[in-house]
Design an enzyme around this catalytic site. Structure first.
Site, PDB file in Angstrom:
ATOM      1  N   CYS A 141      53.547  -5.728  12.686  1.00  0.00           N
ATOM      2  CA  CYS A 141      54.388  -6.859  13.095  1.00  0.00           C
ATOM      3  C   CYS A 141      53.914  -7.530  14.389  1.00  0.00           C
ATOM      4  O   CYS A 141      53.984  -8.761  14.511  1.00  0.00           O
ATOM      5  CB  CYS A 141      55.851  -6.444  13.215  1.00  0.00           C
TER       6      CYS A 141
ATOM      7  N   ASP B  33      60.582 -14.148  12.231  1.00  0.00           N
ATOM      8  CA  ASP B  33      60.535 -12.708  11.972  1.00  0.00           C
ATOM      9  C   ASP B  33      59.405 -12.385  10.994  1.00  0.00           C
ATOM     10  O   ASP B  33      59.372 -12.902   9.877  1.00  0.00           O
ATOM     11  CB  ASP B  33      61.881 -12.284  11.374  1.00  0.00           C
TER      12      ASP B  33
ATOM     13  N   HIS C  26      58.943  -9.495   9.630  1.00  0.00           N
ATOM     14  CA  HIS C  26      59.320  -8.327   8.825  1.00  0.00           C
ATOM     15  C   HIS C  26      59.821  -8.716   7.434  1.00  0.00           C
ATOM     16  O   HIS C  26      60.926  -8.366   7.026  1.00  0.00           O
ATOM     17  CB  HIS C  26      60.383  -7.512   9.544  1.00  0.00           C
TER      18      HIS C  26
END
Length: 458
Positions: free
Chosen positions: A111, A345, A347
């Site tokens: 990430c 994000d 993820h």
């Protein structure tokens, strides 16, 4: 024979964990992000106001953001188009195997590399397209609903695990012709912008030959003791990005460089030297520079005294965002409203896209909706980024940021400083980089220190 058996077990374990992570990070539930009508929204230096215009006019469906108190979108559409136009880089699965490992996905560990890619991508967008650029098709992206995501997850898990046990994927190289989209645009400027839009995204493709792709970043990370599957902190990623840009040999990338601050200090002469580095009689223009400043916004927790400074930084048009996050998760911060940060994000696990094919799909590289997080939840370790087009821009930016640092620091030391001269003028050990070793011994020590001090990212 015993060693071979152990290797096979390790490979099977790696493949099962990869398949599990692919399922875990594909199971994303749709959540609405609420924005207030009473406060401006800042996105990488641009200000948007959401105000009442018509009490009967509602926020467009599938916008991914909701205005409190039935507020009507003043310029919500402009904000959405601007946000969606930023390049979004997330977990991917089923890409070519990373050399030296059995991994074909970065789910669960990549990430911070992805948020670093997003920051660099924004710097390249500023460099080639400018801050005013937006993707013409941005508002055509629709949010997937939670039902479709959820129903697709079990199929993805089964398919992903079966694929991980089967043979290797055929490796394709990103040698693409970016002129295929020319016929789509009548305006020369739009045509040029679309070519560069695709070109920038292709540089971040998940292929061993992509200049800023995951495979290349991991190779540079090995020089600091990192390997595929490890967790990377914001400061380590800053140095990896610097090396990736320095080593890129594409003609379009020769006019840009990266400088990473040393111990929270930007040495002005060092920056200007980098900008003036390859100036020849044929090309007298100084280089653009992306300045990366790894900092800590407090001790164990983020100090709320730094909130106004972070907001001030994100209000600057030459800010390219912040590599940060909250404990165990890395986010790319790009804006704020009130005391909440707006972020993208990484993820979310998406399928590999082969950017070497003509007209490869762009939709999965643009985030359909923003997310918000309270500043108090932010992990103190982060890396701040700025883009300066030339030496004059750098001088102006350093003066402006220095004023902001003085105001925000009050009676405490500022987060970082700009000082005149070279780092060597301040009795720092000057170590030349061996051509066979991408990081000097001094850099390795600094990177190892950052690796032990920073938070663990999942």
């Amino acid at each position: 024979m015993e060693a071979t058996g152990t290797d096979e077990v390790d490979k099977l374990k790696t493949k099962f964990i990869s398949a599990w992570n692919n399922m875990k990070y594909s199971w994303v539930l749709k959540t609405k992000t609420y924005f207030s009508r009473n406060s401006p929204v800042l996105l990488l230096g641009k200000c948007y106001h959401f105000k009442y215009e018509d009490e009967n006019k509602m926020l467009p469906p599938r916008s991914g953001c909701t205005i409190e108190d039935h507020v009507i979108a003043g310029n919500v559409e402009e904000f959405r188009k601007d946000f969606i136009s930023r390049i979004w880089l997330t977990y991917r699965e089923e890409f070519p195997q990373i050399e030296g490992s059995a991994l074909t996905t970065d789910c669960g560990w990549g990430c911070t590399l992805r948020t670093g890619q997003m920051l660099l991508a924004q710097g390249l967008v500023l460099h080639f397209l400018g801050r005013a650029w937006t993707w013409p098709d941005a508002l055509n992206i629709e949010n997937s609903d939670s039902e479709s995501w959820t129903s697709h997850t079990v199929k993805k898990f089964t398919a992903s695990f079966e694929a991980s046990l089967s043979g290797e994927r055929e490796l394709k190289t990103p040698t693409i012709s970016l002129k295929e989209t020319i016929g789509k645009y009548s305006d020369d400027c739009e045509m040029r912008n679309e070519i560069y839009h695709r070109k920038i995204i292709s540089w971040f493709g998940d292929s061993p030959l992509a200049y800023f792709g995951l495979h290349q970043l991991i190779e540079y990370g090995k020089k600091s003791g990192k390997k595929a599957g490890d967790w990377y902190g914001p400061a380590v990623v800053a140095h990896i990005l610097r090396k990736a840009v320095e080593e890129a040999r594409h003609p379009d990338l020769q006019g840009i460089t990266i400088y990473v601050a040393q111990d929270c200090t930007v040495y002005n002469s060092d920056v200007i030297d980098k900008q003036s580095a390859s100036m020849t009689s044929d090309n007298a223009d100084d280089k653009a520079v992306i300045i990366l400043v790894p900092v800590r916004l407090g001790g164990e927790r983020t100090n709320t005294d730094y909130l106004e400074f972070v907001k001030g930084i994100l209000s600057l048009e030459y800010c390219v965002g912040i590599i940060g996050g909250k404990p165990k998760q890395s986010y790319y911060f790009a804006g704020f409203q009130d005391d909440s940060l707006i972020y993208m994000d990484p993820h979310y696990c998406q399928s590999f896209v082969d950017v070497s094919i003509k007209d490869f799909p762009l939709e999965t590289f643009h985030c359909p909706s923003p997310k918000k997080m309270s500043f108090q939840k932010m992990d103190p370790s982060c890396t701040i980024g700025f883009y300066c087009r030339n030496v004059q821009d750098f001088k102006r930016a350093s003066e402006e940021i220095t004023k902001m640092l003085k105001i925000s620091s009050k009676e405490k030391y500022p987060l970082f400083t700009f000082v005149n001269g070279h780092s060597r003028d301040y009795d720092f050990t000057s170590t030349t980089t061996n051509e066979e070793d991408l990081f000097s011994e001094d850099e390795k020590k600094r990177l190892k220190r950052f690796s032990t001090e920073e938070f663990v990212l999942l």
